[in-house]
Design a protein around this motif. Structure first.
Motif, PDB file in Angstrom:
ATOM      1  N   ALA A  38       0.837  -1.211   0.000  1.00 37.14           N
ATOM      2  CA  ALA A  38       0.000   0.000   0.000  1.00 37.14           C
ATOM      3  C   ALA A  38       0.864   1.250   0.000  1.00 37.14           C
ATOM      4  CB  ALA A  38      -0.937  -0.015   1.207  1.00 37.14           C
ATOM      5  N   GLU A  41       2.406   1.628  -3.503  1.00 29.34           N
ATOM      6  CA  GLU A  41       1.410   2.123  -4.459  1.00 29.34           C
ATOM      7  C   GLU A  41       1.143   3.606  -4.244  1.00 29.34           C
ATOM      8  OE1 GLU A  41      -1.383  -1.710  -5.552  1.00 29.34           O
ATOM      9  OE2 GLU A  41      -1.755  -0.682  -3.646  1.00 29.34           O
ATOM     10  N   SER A  42       1.080   4.023  -2.973  1.00 31.18           N
ATOM     11  CA  SER A  42       0.852   5.441  -2.681  1.00 31.18           C
ATOM     12  C   SER A  42       2.019   6.293  -3.161  1.00 31.18           C
ATOM     13  CB  SER A  42       0.646   5.616  -1.171  1.00 31.18           C
ATOM     14  OG  SER A  42       0.511   6.979  -0.836  1.00 31.18           O
ATOM     15  N   LEU A  46       0.350   4.516  -8.316  1.00 24.58           N
ATOM     16  CA  LEU A  46      -0.106   3.464  -9.217  1.00 24.58           C
ATOM     17  C   LEU A  46      -0.798   2.365  -8.429  1.00 24.58           C
ATOM     18  CD1 LEU A  46       3.133   2.908 -11.359  1.00 24.58           C
ATOM     19  CD2 LEU A  46       1.092   4.161 -12.075  1.00 24.58           C
ATOM     20  N   ARG A  47      -1.709   1.677  -9.090  1.00 24.93           N
ATOM     21  CA  ARG A  47      -2.267   0.465  -8.523  1.00 24.93           C
ATOM     22  C   ARG A  47      -1.495  -0.701  -9.120  1.00 24.93           C
ATOM     23  NH1 ARG A  47      -8.665  -1.360  -8.334  1.00 24.93           N
ATOM     24  NH2 ARG A  47      -8.360  -3.102  -6.873  1.00 24.93           N
ATOM     25  N   GLU A  50      -4.327  -6.254  -8.790  1.00 28.26           N
ATOM     26  CA  GLU A  50      -5.770  -6.457  -8.723  1.00 28.26           C
ATOM     27  C   GLU A  50      -6.006  -7.536  -7.675  1.00 28.26           C
ATOM     28  OE1 GLU A  50      -8.044  -4.794 -10.093  1.00 28.26           O
ATOM     29  OE2 GLU A  50      -7.119  -3.783 -11.816  1.00 28.26           O
ATOM     30  N   ARG A  51      -6.804  -7.256  -6.659  1.00 28.59           N
ATOM     31  CA  ARG A  51      -7.018  -8.190  -5.556  1.00 28.59           C
ATOM     32  C   ARG A  51      -8.457  -8.696  -5.572  1.00 28.59           C
ATOM     33  NH1 ARG A  51      -4.111  -3.770  -4.255  1.00 28.59           N
ATOM     34  NH2 ARG A  51      -2.219  -3.938  -2.971  1.00 28.59           N
ATOM     35  N   THR A  59      -1.474  -5.604 -12.200  1.00 26.08           N
ATOM     36  CA  THR A  59      -2.136  -4.759 -13.197  1.00 26.08           C
ATOM     37  C   THR A  59      -1.168  -4.544 -14.356  1.00 26.08           C
ATOM     38  OG1 THR A  59      -1.312  -2.737 -12.173  1.00 26.08           O
ATOM     39  CG2 THR A  59      -3.450  -3.561 -11.387  1.00 26.08           C
ATOM     40  N   GLU A  61       0.102  -1.722 -15.223  1.00 26.99           N
ATOM     41  CA  GLU A  61       1.154  -0.847 -14.697  1.00 26.99           C
ATOM     42  C   GLU A  61       2.093  -1.623 -13.773  1.00 26.99           C
ATOM     43  OE1 GLU A  61      -2.039  -0.297 -14.505  1.00 26.99           O
ATOM     44  OE2 GLU A  61      -2.495   1.540 -15.622  1.00 26.99           O
ATOM     45  N   GLY A  62       1.499  -2.531 -12.982  1.00 26.38           N
ATOM     46  CA  GLY A  62       2.306  -3.354 -12.090  1.00 26.38           C
ATOM     47  C   GLY A  62       3.249  -4.266 -12.838  1.00 26.38           C
TER      48      GLY A  62
END
Length: 287
Positions: A38, A41-42, A46-47, A50-51, A59, A61-62
Motif C-alpha cells: 500500500a 502504491e501510494s 499506481l495500482r 488487482e485483488r 495490473t 502498470e504493475g
C-alpha cells in the motif's frame, strides 16, 4: 517499511500471486506485507495489483514496473547473500542443466574455476539438448535457449544468442566469397535446424545434423556454409579459420534463459550468479 524491503515484498507477491506466501518467505506478517505494498502504491501513484478473494494479479502498470525492477532487486538480494556469507568458499551440492554444446563450451570452464576455488562444492551437470523436468530431476536451475514456457518457475533472460552465417576459408580459396543471397544459392549448406526455411530461400542443404558442434566441424571441413551461434564461431572468424558471410543478413537472436524455482537455495544462487556474469560476457563477444 524501507524502500528496498517494500520492493522485495512487491517482487515476492508478483512471483507467488499471494500476500501470505510472500510474507512467509520474508519472515513477516501478512498485514505488514500488505502495508508495504500500500505504501509503495501510494508513493508511485499506481495500482500495482488487482485483488480478489481468490487471487492477486499484477495490473498492466504493475507488470511494467515489475519488468523494470525485478533484475535489480534480485541483484541486491544476491549482493546481500554474498556479504552475509563473507564471500567464503561455496559448499554443498548444486544440480543444473544446460544445452550440450553451450554447456561444454561456455559453462564448463567457469564451473571448473568455481570448483577449484571451492573444494566443498559438488556439481551435478546435465549437459543435454533434451528438455529436462526440473521438478522430477530435482534441478536447482536450467539454462535454455529460445524457451520461455515455465509459468510455475522464475524465468530470466541472461542475453541473446546472435547467429552468424559462416563458411571455412578453404571453401572459398581462390574465389570470392558470396556477397548476396543470389550468389549464396550456388553454395551448399550444412544445417542443424530450419532446413525447410533454408530450402525456401533457394539454398541446397547437403548435410543435416542435430548437434551444432558436429555442424561446426562439417563447416570447418569445407562441406558447406551454415548459420551458427556467434559465441561458437566468433573466435574462429577472428583467427581467420572461418569467414563471416553476408553480415547484414537478418538472422534470429534467440534468448538464453535461466529457469529456476521460486525458492532457490543459497549455494545454488551463488553458483548461478557467477555463471550469469560469465555467460553474459561470453554472449557479447563478437571477435
Amino acid at each position: 517499511m524501507d524502500r528496498f524491503l517494500a520492493l522485495r515484498v512487491f517482487c515476492k507477491v508478483a512471483d507467488s500471486g499471494s500476500f501470505s506466501r510472500a510474507a512467509r518467505e520474508l519472515s513477516m506478517t501478512q498485514s505488514a506485507a500488505s502495508r508495504g505494498i500500500a505504501d509503495l502504491e501510494s508513493r508511485l501513484g499506481l495500482r500495482l495489483f488487482e485483488r480478489t478473494t481468490r487471487r492477486v494479479a499484477l495490473t498492466l502498470e504493475g507488470r511494467a514496473y515489475y519488468e523494470q525492477i525485478e533484475e535489480h532487486v534480485r541483484a541486491l538480494e544476491d549482493a546481500e547473500l554474498r556479504a552475509a556469507s563473507g564471500f567464503g568458499d561455496l559448499a554443498g551440492r548444486v544440480k543444473l542443466s544446460a544445452p550440450g554444446a553451450l554447456g561444454r563450451r561456455l559453462l564448463l570452464p567457469e564451473l571448473v574455476r568455481i570448483m577449484h576455488e571451492s573444494p566443498g562444492l559438488v556439481v551435478d551437470a546435465a549437459l543435454t539438448d533434451q528438455r529436462v523436468d526440473l521438478v522430477a530431476g530435482a534441478f536447482d536451475f536450467a539454462l535454455r535457449v529460445g524457451v520461455r514456457s515455465e509459468p510455475s518457475f522464475i524465468e530470466r533472460t541472461l542475453g541473446t544468442s546472435p547467429q552468424w552465417l559462416v563458411g571455412s576459408a578453404g571453401l572459398f580459396a581462390g574465389k570470392p566469397a558470396p556477397t548476396s543471397m543470389s550468389e549464396l544459392a550456388a553454395v551448399r549448406v550444412v544445417a542443424s535446424g530450419g532446413v525447410r526455411d533454408l530450402e525456401k530461400l533457394g539454398l541446397s542443404v547437403r548435410l543435416t545434423t542435430d548437434d551444432i558442434e558436429t555442424n561446426l566441424r562439417a563447416v570447418e571441413a569445407g562441406l558447406g556454409v551454415s548459420v551458427l551461434p556467434r559465441w561458437l564461431v566468433a573466435r574462429r572468424v577472428q583467427e581467420g579459420r572461418l569467414i563471416r558471410l553476408l553480415p547484414r543478413l537478418a538472422l534470429p537472436s534467440p534468448p538464453l534463459v535461466v529457469v529456476y524455482p521460486r525458492r532457490l537455495r543459497r549455494v545454488a544462487r551463488q553458483v548461478l550468479e557467477r555463471i550469469e556474469r560469465h555467460l553474459q560476457k561470453e554472449l557479447t563477444f563478437d571477435g
